[in-house]
Design an enzyme around this catalytic site. Structure first.
Site, PDB file in Angstrom:
ATOM      1  N   PHE A 158       0.861  -1.190   0.000  1.00 42.85           N
ATOM      2  CA  PHE A 158       0.000   0.000   0.000  1.00 42.85           C
ATOM      3  C   PHE A 158       0.894   1.236   0.000  1.00 42.85           C
ATOM      4  O   PHE A 158       0.823   2.096   0.854  1.00 42.85           O
ATOM      5  CB  PHE A 158      -0.933  -0.016   1.220  1.00 42.85           C
ATOM      6  CG  PHE A 158      -2.172   0.826   1.038  1.00 42.85           C
ATOM      7  CD1 PHE A 158      -3.092   0.522   0.039  1.00 42.85           C
ATOM      8  CD2 PHE A 158      -2.416   1.920   1.855  1.00 42.85           C
ATOM      9  CE1 PHE A 158      -4.239   1.299  -0.129  1.00 42.85           C
ATOM     10  CE2 PHE A 158      -3.563   2.692   1.701  1.00 42.85           C
ATOM     11  CZ  PHE A 158      -4.475   2.379   0.713  1.00 42.85           C
ATOM     12  N   THR A 195       3.101   3.772  -3.116  1.00 52.18           N
ATOM     13  CA  THR A 195       2.722   4.696  -4.197  1.00 52.18           C
ATOM     14  C   THR A 195       1.654   4.074  -5.113  1.00 52.18           C
ATOM     15  O   THR A 195       0.611   4.674  -5.371  1.00 52.18           O
ATOM     16  CB  THR A 195       3.971   5.045  -5.031  1.00 52.18           C
ATOM     17  OG1 THR A 195       4.974   5.523  -4.130  1.00 52.18           O
ATOM     18  CG2 THR A 195       3.680   6.097  -6.071  1.00 52.18           C
ATOM     19  N   VAL A 196       1.927   2.874  -5.605  1.00 51.23           N
ATOM     20  CA  VAL A 196       1.016   2.283  -6.591  1.00 51.23           C
ATOM     21  C   VAL A 196      -0.213   1.670  -5.916  1.00 51.23           C
ATOM     22  O   VAL A 196      -1.341   1.801  -6.408  1.00 51.23           O
ATOM     23  CB  VAL A 196       1.748   1.236  -7.468  1.00 51.23           C
ATOM     24  CG1 VAL A 196       0.842   0.760  -8.592  1.00 51.23           C
ATOM     25  CG2 VAL A 196       3.033   1.812  -8.053  1.00 51.23           C
ATOM     26  N   LYS A 225       8.664  -5.171 -12.300  1.00 40.93           N
ATOM     27  CA  LYS A 225       9.419  -5.523 -13.534  1.00 40.93           C
ATOM     28  C   LYS A 225      10.629  -6.398 -13.255  1.00 40.93           C
ATOM     29  O   LYS A 225      10.928  -7.310 -14.019  1.00 40.93           O
ATOM     30  CB  LYS A 225       9.847  -4.259 -14.284  1.00 40.93           C
ATOM     31  CG  LYS A 225      10.613  -3.265 -13.434  1.00 40.93           C
ATOM     32  CD  LYS A 225      10.031  -1.905 -13.582  1.00 40.93           C
ATOM     33  CE  LYS A 225       9.663  -1.329 -12.255  1.00 40.93           C
ATOM     34  NZ  LYS A 225       9.204   0.043 -12.307  1.00 40.93           N
ATOM     35  N   GLY A 270       4.930   1.988 -17.330  1.00 41.10           N
ATOM     36  CA  GLY A 270       3.829   2.581 -16.540  1.00 41.10           C
ATOM     37  C   GLY A 270       2.486   2.557 -17.242  1.00 41.10           C
ATOM     38  O   GLY A 270       1.907   1.492 -17.471  1.00 41.10           O
ATOM     39  N   ILE A 306       1.633   3.261 -20.297  1.00 36.81           N
ATOM     40  CA  ILE A 306       1.547   3.002 -21.745  1.00 36.81           C
ATOM     41  C   ILE A 306       1.063   1.563 -21.980  1.00 36.81           C
ATOM     42  O   ILE A 306       1.665   0.617 -21.480  1.00 36.81           O
ATOM     43  CB  ILE A 306       2.919   3.217 -22.434  1.00 36.81           C
ATOM     44  CG1 ILE A 306       3.377   4.669 -22.268  1.00 36.81           C
ATOM     45  CG2 ILE A 306       2.851   2.840 -23.911  1.00 36.81           C
ATOM     46  CD1 ILE A 306       4.755   4.961 -22.860  1.00 36.81           C
ATOM     47  N   GLY A 364      10.829  13.188  -5.442  1.00 35.46           N
ATOM     48  CA  GLY A 364      10.222  11.852  -5.488  1.00 35.46           C
ATOM     49  C   GLY A 364      10.299  11.196  -6.857  1.00 35.46           C
ATOM     50  O   GLY A 364       9.701  10.147  -7.084  1.00 35.46           O
ATOM     51  N   GLU A 401      14.657   7.327  -6.510  1.00 35.35           N
ATOM     52  CA  GLU A 401      14.774   6.663  -5.209  1.00 35.35           C
ATOM     53  C   GLU A 401      16.009   7.190  -4.483  1.00 35.35           C
ATOM     54  O   GLU A 401      16.932   7.699  -5.115  1.00 35.35           O
ATOM     55  CB  GLU A 401      14.978   5.156  -5.410  1.00 35.35           C
ATOM     56  CG  GLU A 401      13.930   4.475  -6.239  1.00 35.35           C
ATOM     57  CD  GLU A 401      12.646   4.234  -5.454  1.00 35.35           C
ATOM     58  OE1 GLU A 401      12.720   4.142  -4.221  1.00 35.35           O
ATOM     59  OE2 GLU A 401      11.581   4.170  -6.083  1.00 35.35           O
ATOM     60  N   LYS A 405      12.425  -3.935 -18.134  1.00 32.57           N
ATOM     61  CA  LYS A 405      11.250  -3.694 -18.984  1.00 32.57           C
ATOM     62  C   LYS A 405      11.515  -4.194 -20.402  1.00 32.57           C
ATOM     63  O   LYS A 405      10.644  -4.792 -21.035  1.00 32.57           O
ATOM     64  CB  LYS A 405      10.926  -2.198 -19.009  1.00 32.57           C
ATOM     65  CG  LYS A 405      10.493  -1.672 -17.650  1.00 32.57           C
ATOM     66  CD  LYS A 405      10.488  -0.158 -17.628  1.00 32.57           C
ATOM     67  CE  LYS A 405      10.098   0.384 -16.271  1.00 32.57           C
ATOM     68  NZ  LYS A 405      10.329   1.821 -16.134  1.00 32.57           N
TER      69      LYS A 405
HETATM   70  N1  LIG Z   1       6.173   3.937  -8.105  1.00 31.76           N
HETATM   71  C1  LIG Z   1       5.987   3.891  -9.407  1.00 31.76           C
HETATM   72  O1  LIG Z   1       5.789   4.921 -10.070  1.00 31.76           O
HETATM   73  C2  LIG Z   1       6.034   2.567 -10.115  1.00 31.76           C
HETATM   74  C3  LIG Z   1       5.874   2.522 -11.520  1.00 31.76           C
HETATM   75  C4  LIG Z   1       5.857   1.292 -12.168  1.00 31.76           C
HETATM   76  C5  LIG Z   1       6.017   0.118 -11.437  1.00 31.76           C
HETATM   77  N2  LIG Z   1       6.211   0.203 -10.083  1.00 31.76           N
HETATM   78  C6  LIG Z   1       6.381  -1.060  -9.341  1.00 31.76           C
HETATM   79  O2  LIG Z   1       5.287  -1.202  -8.454  1.00 31.76           O
HETATM   80  C7  LIG Z   1       5.699  -1.889  -7.280  1.00 31.76           C
HETATM   81  C8  LIG Z   1       5.335  -1.054  -6.047  1.00 31.76           C
HETATM   82  O3  LIG Z   1       6.044   0.156  -6.104  1.00 31.76           O
HETATM   83  P1  LIG Z   1       5.704   1.382  -5.117  1.00 31.76           P
HETATM   84  O4  LIG Z   1       6.405   2.549  -5.691  1.00 31.76           O
HETATM   85  O5  LIG Z   1       4.249   1.450  -4.869  1.00 31.76           O
HETATM   86  O6  LIG Z   1       6.467   0.892  -3.802  1.00 31.76           O
HETATM   87  P2  LIG Z   1       6.439   1.611  -2.363  1.00 31.76           P
HETATM   88  O7  LIG Z   1       5.791   2.949  -2.438  1.00 31.76           O
HETATM   89  O8  LIG Z   1       7.820   1.506  -1.819  1.00 31.76           O
HETATM   90  O9  LIG Z   1       5.462   0.668  -1.510  1.00 31.76           O
HETATM   91  C9  LIG Z   1       5.800  -0.652  -1.244  1.00 31.76           C
HETATM   92  C10 LIG Z   1       4.714  -1.303  -0.410  1.00 31.76           C
HETATM   93  O10 LIG Z   1       5.009  -2.686  -0.319  1.00 31.76           O
HETATM   94  C11 LIG Z   1       4.827  -3.096   1.032  1.00 31.76           C
HETATM   95  N3  LIG Z   1       5.658  -4.279   1.261  1.00 31.76           N
HETATM   96  C12 LIG Z   1       6.996  -4.443   1.112  1.00 31.76           C
HETATM   97  N4  LIG Z   1       7.355  -5.730   1.369  1.00 31.76           N
HETATM   98  C13 LIG Z   1       6.209  -6.374   1.694  1.00 31.76           C
HETATM   99  C14 LIG Z   1       5.911  -7.714   2.043  1.00 31.76           C
HETATM  100  N5  LIG Z   1       6.853  -8.651   2.116  1.00 31.76           N
HETATM  101  N6  LIG Z   1       4.612  -8.035   2.289  1.00 31.76           N
HETATM  102  C15 LIG Z   1       3.640  -7.112   2.215  1.00 31.76           C
HETATM  103  N7  LIG Z   1       3.849  -5.813   1.885  1.00 31.76           N
HETATM  104  C16 LIG Z   1       5.119  -5.457   1.619  1.00 31.76           C
HETATM  105  C17 LIG Z   1       5.238  -1.910   1.844  1.00 31.76           C
HETATM  106  O11 LIG Z   1       4.672  -2.061   3.112  1.00 31.76           O
HETATM  107  P3  LIG Z   1       4.710  -0.948   4.273  1.00 31.76           P
HETATM  108  O12 LIG Z   1       3.712   0.084   3.817  1.00 31.76           O
HETATM  109  O13 LIG Z   1       4.289  -1.680   5.467  1.00 31.76           O
HETATM  110  O14 LIG Z   1       6.121  -0.429   4.295  1.00 31.76           O
HETATM  111  C18 LIG Z   1       4.615  -0.771   1.015  1.00 31.76           C
HETATM  112  O15 LIG Z   1       3.261  -0.586   1.359  1.00 31.76           O
HETATM  113  C19 LIG Z   1       7.217  -2.141  -7.445  1.00 31.76           C
HETATM  114  O16 LIG Z   1       7.413  -3.408  -7.979  1.00 31.76           O
HETATM  115  C20 LIG Z   1       7.630  -1.086  -8.469  1.00 31.76           C
HETATM  116  O17 LIG Z   1       8.768  -1.481  -9.231  1.00 31.76           O
HETATM  117  C21 LIG Z   1       6.212   1.372  -9.415  1.00 31.76           C
END
Ligand SMILES: NC(=O)c1ccc[n+]([C@@H]2O[C@H](COP(=O)([O-])OP(=O)(O)OC[C@H]3O[C@@H](n4cnc5c(N)ncnc54)[C@H](OP(=O)(O)O)[C@@H]3O)[C@@H](O)[C@H]2O)c1
Length: 419
Positions: A12, A14-15, A97, A126, A128, A179, A182, A197
């Site tokens: 829970f 960003t995505v 990915k 993302g 697209i 933001g 990273e 990707k």
């Molecule tokens: N951000 C983007 O723009 C973007 C774009 C394309 C793809 N993605 C992909 O989407 C995925 C999520 O990215 P994000 O940016 O949303 O990540 P994020 O903001 O860092 O959030 C990660 C979430 O995963 C939870 N988490 C981590 N390990 C866990 C586990 N073992 N069991 C349950 N929950 C767990 C964290 O929990 P806590 O809240 O408890 O810390 C947090 O809520 C990644 O694979 C990323 O590569 C992201």
């Protein structure tokens, strides 16, 4: 009215929060998030605590859930979750990915073995819609290449370095503060995110899934003001391009490299945090997709689209794998490159086998050459090159299309090199 699709959500951040938002705002899709599994027990949550669990089994073993949506930020844990979900007969949507690229062959088999689909549109560029287009729209067209700007963080940094003449370190720091990058930017700036990707898209475009380690990958960490001065003088922009091109004889060239791009190039206008994908096909010819490659709602829109696709029983058929013979990665491809290095480090030219040198330039302790080298030689050294003070970028082929390049420029630069 049909029963709503019941979703179990992992992550829970960003995505994950984006998905919660877009699901609440969308009208057409009958789906609800039943439970959310997260990791950190101390973290404040923007919605009521009763929605959350810290126990994966509560989702993975719940027979009421139809779909697991995996949106966590680590690849190994994500793979374990996805494996268990598929084995328990649940459809899965993921945006991870790295996890998909590293295990794609295995994931295809798991889907066949358990008869449940795994969708991952959000993992590639993302918002697209490219995976499903490669799979369905171009299912019978003969694709010759797939390329593009697949990492918004790098594109944001390169755009600002180009437009504002600022150096890499302050732009990276600003991107982190906003933001867009990273705190550990390695995956983005070293080109690894774009590589993952590309691996996935190559599987859907050509039916061959390259091993990530076999894809030549250099990022933008060493880009500097010298390289942007060069770009401006020549009328180019600098972008990080991911490319897979089909070659005669069942071969494939695949790489992620910085490239000097002409204004006539389709990706030239992909600026800031945007992504762009160019598909070249025998019948459709060149086609171009552009959109946001990351961010909460843009990425969630792709996850939402996958959930919607599951609601009408969609699955990837991996048609190109069935249609095409496997392609072998070609290491003999010759690349036309710009290589910048500190004056005195000339042995690097020999180590990398740079030949057919058209231009040598040297001024104030900084040198560059334009010449050719073999993809395979670069591949054998790309890991160590990342940490050395050299910057390598592809030059456009057909230099005769660029004014002053190379004949006049070579003459001027030869003079500079002698002085
Ligand atoms: N951000 C983007 O723009 C973007 C774009 C394309 C793809 N993605 C992909 O989407 C995925 C999520 O990215 P994000 O940016 O949303 O990540 P994020 O903001 O860092 O959030 C990660 C979430 O995963 C939870 N988490 C981590 N390990 C866990 C586990 N073992 N069991 C349950 N929950 C767990 C964290 O929990 P806590 O809240 O408890 O810390 C947090 O809520 C990644 O694979 C990323 O590569 C992201």
């Amino acid at each position: 009215m049909a029963q709503p699709l019941k979703l179990g959500l992992f992550g829970f951040g960003t995505v994950g929060q984006g998905l919660y938002g877009v699901l609440n705002e969308t009208r057409g899709l009958n789906a609800e998030i039943v439970r959310i599994c997260v990791k950190d027990r101390q973290k404040q949550r923007p919605i009521a605590r009763e929605h959350f669990t810290f126990e994966p089994s509560e989702l993975l073993e719940d027979p009421e859930l139809d779909v697991i949506v995996e949106l966590i930020d680590t690849a190994d844990e994500a793979f374990a979750i996805v494996q268990r979900a598929l084995a328990n007969g649940k459809a899965v949507v993921t945006a991870n990915k790295k996890m998909v690229a590293e295990h794609l062959g295995e994931l295809v088999e798991l889907q066949q073995q358990y008869g449940v689909p795994l969708l991952y549109e959000a993992a590639c560029a993302g918002s697209i819609p490219i995976v499903r287009n490669l799979e369905e729209y171009y299912d019978n067209d003969l694709l010759s290449s797939l390329s593009g700007v697949l990492n918004g963080t790098c594109n944001y940094i390169l755009t600002r370095m180009y437009e504002e003449s600022v150096d890499y370190a302050p732009v990276l720091a600003d991107a982190q503060a906003k933001g867009f990058a990273e705190s550990d930017p390695t995956l983005d700036v070293d080109g690894l995110d774009a590589k993952y990707k590309l691996v996935i898209l190559t599987g859907h475009a050509f039916g061959t899934i390259p091993a990530p380690a076999d894809v030549l990958t250099l990022g933008i960490r060493q880009a500097s003001a010298h390289d942007f001065q060069f770009a401006r003088e020549k009328g180019y922009k600098l972008q990080l391009e991911a490319l897979s091109r089909r070659l005669p004889g069942e071969r494939l060239a695949s790489y992620v490299l910085p490239r000097f791009v002409r204004p006539s190039d389709l990706i030239h206008n992909v600026s800031q945090e945007f992504n762009g994908v160019v598909v070249e096909a025998a019948f459709a010819e060149q086609q171009f997709f552009m959109g946001k490659g990351a961010g909460s709602y843009p990425t969630a829109s792709a996850v939402l689209s996958d959930i919607s696709a599951l609601s009408f029983s969609y699955k990837y058929s991996y048609k190109k794998r069935a249609q095409n013979a496997p392609l072998a990665l070609d290491r003999d491809v010759t690349l036309r490159v710009y290589l910048r290095y500190p004056t005195g480090h000339e042995p690097v030219l020999e180590q990398l086998g740079v030949h057919n040198i058209e231009v040598r330039h040297s001024a104030e302790g900084v040198s560059y050459v334009i010449g050719r080298l073999q993809l395979g030689t670069l591949l054998s050294r790309h890991e160590e090159l990342r940490h050395e003070p050299f910057f390598l970028a592809l030059m456009p082929e057909q230099p005769e299309l660029d004014q002053g390049e190379p004949a006049e420029a070579a003459a001027a630069e030869a003079v500079a090199a002698r002085s």
